[in-house]
Write a protein that holds these residues in place. Structure first.
Motif, PDB file in Angstrom:
ATOM      1  N   GLU A  45     -12.360  -5.408  -7.855  1.00  0.00           N
ATOM      2  CA  GLU A  45     -11.123  -6.070  -7.493  1.00  0.00           C
ATOM      3  C   GLU A  45     -10.337  -5.262  -6.469  1.00  0.00           C
ATOM      4  N   PHE A  46      -9.608  -5.983  -5.677  1.00  0.00           N
ATOM      5  CA  PHE A  46      -8.773  -5.387  -4.641  1.00  0.00           C
ATOM      6  C   PHE A  46      -7.597  -4.646  -5.265  1.00  0.00           C
ATOM      7  N   VAL A  47      -7.268  -3.495  -4.674  1.00  0.00           N
ATOM      8  CA  VAL A  47      -6.113  -2.722  -5.124  1.00  0.00           C
ATOM      9  C   VAL A  47      -5.058  -2.648  -4.025  1.00  0.00           C
ATOM     10  N   ALA A  48      -5.446  -2.139  -2.859  1.00  0.00           N
ATOM     11  CA  ALA A  48      -4.488  -1.962  -1.770  1.00  0.00           C
ATOM     12  C   ALA A  48      -5.239  -1.818  -0.462  1.00  0.00           C
ATOM     13  N   ALA A  49      -4.546  -2.110   0.628  1.00  0.00           N
ATOM     14  CA  ALA A  49      -5.137  -1.965   1.954  1.00  0.00           C
ATOM     15  C   ALA A  49      -4.074  -1.568   2.949  1.00  0.00           C
ATOM     16  N   ILE A  50      -4.520  -0.908   4.004  1.00  0.00           N
ATOM     17  CA  ILE A  50      -3.626  -0.517   5.083  1.00  0.00           C
ATOM     18  C   ILE A  50      -4.331  -0.795   6.398  1.00  0.00           C
ATOM     19  N   SER A  51      -3.632  -1.443   7.308  1.00  0.00           N
ATOM     20  CA  SER A  51      -4.236  -1.782   8.595  1.00  0.00           C
ATOM     21  C   SER A  51      -4.264  -0.556   9.501  1.00  0.00           C
ATOM     22  N   TRP A  52      -4.915  -0.713  10.638  1.00  0.00           N
ATOM     23  CA  TRP A  52      -4.978   0.389  11.592  1.00  0.00           C
ATOM     24  C   TRP A  52      -3.572   0.782  12.066  1.00  0.00           C
ATOM     25  N   SER A  53      -2.648  -0.207  12.061  1.00  0.00           N
ATOM     26  CA  SER A  53      -1.289   0.033  12.545  1.00  0.00           C
ATOM     27  C   SER A  53      -0.325   0.432  11.437  1.00  0.00           C
ATOM     28  N   GLY A  54      -0.797   0.470  10.199  1.00  0.00           N
ATOM     29  CA  GLY A  54       0.055   0.929   9.105  1.00  0.00           C
ATOM     30  C   GLY A  54       0.617  -0.165   8.216  1.00  0.00           C
ATOM     31  N   THR A  56       0.723  -2.654   5.193  1.00  0.00           N
ATOM     32  CA  THR A  56       0.121  -2.478   3.871  1.00  0.00           C
ATOM     33  C   THR A  56       0.103  -3.785   3.084  1.00  0.00           C
ATOM     34  N   LEU A  57      -0.805  -3.822   2.122  1.00  0.00           N
ATOM     35  CA  LEU A  57      -0.962  -4.979   1.245  1.00  0.00           C
ATOM     36  C   LEU A  57      -1.358  -4.449  -0.122  1.00  0.00           C
ATOM     37  N   TYR A  58      -0.767  -5.004  -1.166  1.00  0.00           N
ATOM     38  CA  TYR A  58      -1.056  -4.545  -2.521  1.00  0.00           C
ATOM     39  C   TYR A  58      -1.402  -5.712  -3.431  1.00  0.00           C
TER      40      TYR A  58
END
Length: 125
Positions: A45-54, A56-58
């Motif tokens: 399952e997905f927890v968190a992500a950060i794009s190349w530009s910073g 974020t998604l949780y």
């Protein structure tokens, strides 16, 4: 491309851990990064992500407790986990975006093409 995740361990419920994921093999700053987890008998399952530009998604369950960040000078992405719960015991994986310069970050595993080996997080109740 190699991703190496570390920082897992045993922690009591309510405690904190910081996971790190060191990347090599391509231009780290051009790619988003994500953290996923998989508990025994459950799907990843997905927890968190950060794009190349910073950006974020949780995932909803971790909002307000987990923080993802990146240090492009160290080719490393971090996951600060606070107020951990026993149900968050899992192997945590970092992953690198499939496409350069993609915004916003995504939560689907197929958006990521390289994965680390995982690091075990055990939260005791």
């Amino acid at each position: 491309v190699q991703l190496q995740a570390f920082g897992g361990g045993l922690v009591q419920a309510g405690g904190s851990l910081r996971l790190s994921c060191a990347a090599s093999g391509r231009t780290f700053s051009a790619y988003g990064m994500g953290w996923f987890r998989q508990a025994p008998g459950k799907e990843r399952e997905f927890v968190a992500a950060i794009s190349w530009s910073g950006s974020t998604l949780y995932a909803d369950p971790v909002k307000g407790r987990f923080t993802i960040s990146r240090d492009n000078s160290k080719n490393t992405v971090y996951l600060q986990m606070n107020s951990l719960k026993s149900e968050e015991t899992a192997v945590y994986y970092c992953a690198s975006d499939r496409v350069k310069f993609k915004t916003p970050p995504y939560r689907q595993p197929w958006e990521y093409d390289y994965w680390g080996q995982g690091t075990q997080v055990t939260v005791s109740s």
